[in-house]
Design a protein around this motif. Sequence first.
Motif, PDB file in Angstrom:
ATOM      1  N   GLU A   1      -0.032   5.589   1.116  1.00 58.34           N
ATOM      2  CA  GLU A   1      -1.306   5.530   0.327  1.00 58.34           C
ATOM      3  C   GLU A   1      -2.310   5.850   0.993  1.00 58.34           C
ATOM      4  O   GLU A   1      -3.679   6.025   1.251  1.00 58.34           O
ATOM      5  N   ASN A   2      -2.203   6.031   2.429  1.00 61.49           N
ATOM      6  CA  ASN A   2      -2.987   6.565   3.710  1.00 61.49           C
ATOM      7  C   ASN A   2      -3.330   8.197   4.649  1.00 61.49           C
ATOM      8  O   ASN A   2      -4.109   7.954   4.924  1.00 61.49           O
TER       9      ASN A   2
ATOM     10  N   SER B   1      -5.937   2.536   3.723  1.00 59.10           N
ATOM     11  CA  SER B   1      -6.066   2.518   2.297  1.00 59.10           C
ATOM     12  C   SER B   1      -4.921   0.513   2.838  1.00 59.10           C
ATOM     13  O   SER B   1      -5.721  -0.350   1.919  1.00 59.10           O
ATOM     14  N   ARG B   2      -4.169   1.030   3.309  1.00 52.48           N
ATOM     15  CA  ARG B   2      -3.448  -0.294   3.187  1.00 52.48           C
ATOM     16  C   ARG B   2      -2.932  -0.188   4.949  1.00 52.48           C
ATOM     17  O   ARG B   2      -2.389   0.524   5.714  1.00 52.48           O
TER      18      ARG B   2
ATOM     19  N   ARG C   1      -4.205  11.131   2.248  1.00 46.58           N
ATOM     20  CA  ARG C   1      -5.407  11.036   1.107  1.00 46.58           C
ATOM     21  C   ARG C   1      -6.699  11.854   1.678  1.00 46.58           C
ATOM     22  O   ARG C   1      -6.834  12.104   3.599  1.00 46.58           O
TER      23      ARG C   1
ATOM     24  N   CYS D   1       4.224   2.058   1.524  1.00 45.44           N
ATOM     25  CA  CYS D   1       2.487   1.827   1.759  1.00 45.44           C
ATOM     26  C   CYS D   1       2.418   2.698   2.854  1.00 45.44           C
ATOM     27  O   CYS D   1       1.376   2.883   2.404  1.00 45.44           O
TER      28      CYS D   1
ATOM     29  N   TYR E   1      -3.890  12.568  -2.692  1.00 48.45           N
ATOM     30  CA  TYR E   1      -2.570  12.120  -1.767  1.00 48.45           C
ATOM     31  C   TYR E   1      -1.636  13.116  -1.163  1.00 48.45           C
ATOM     32  O   TYR E   1      -1.571  14.314  -2.052  1.00 48.45           O
TER      33      TYR E   1
END
Length: 108
Positions: free
Chosen positions: A97-98, A84-85, A100, A94, A2
């Motif tokens: 998580e994207n 991913s979200r 990455r 939130c 991340y």
Amino acid sequence: IYFDFDKYELRSDGIATLERIASFMREHMGVRLMAEGNADERGSSEYNMGLGENRARAVKNYLTSYGISADRIETTSYGEERPSRTDCGSDDTCHQENRRVEWQVLAK
């Protein structure tokens, strides 16, 4: 792996993961990987494609510095296209998580 917002420098948690991956790859010489760079939806599509590419390259560069041959690691960027979200709004947890790099095994 991340990344922080608008960055492609590796964080300490990512470095720890990459050390484990490098160790595994040294023990399994036939393994080839694809590093897939991703970004959150903030910023233009073009900018996010570049950011995802820089993230994937940062991961590849780190692994090659550990002695992993560059031809065993391919890179690509999906920018913001494969979150991913979704529907993160202003929730940075939130969005995190994207931001990455994910892996695909190309050969074992």
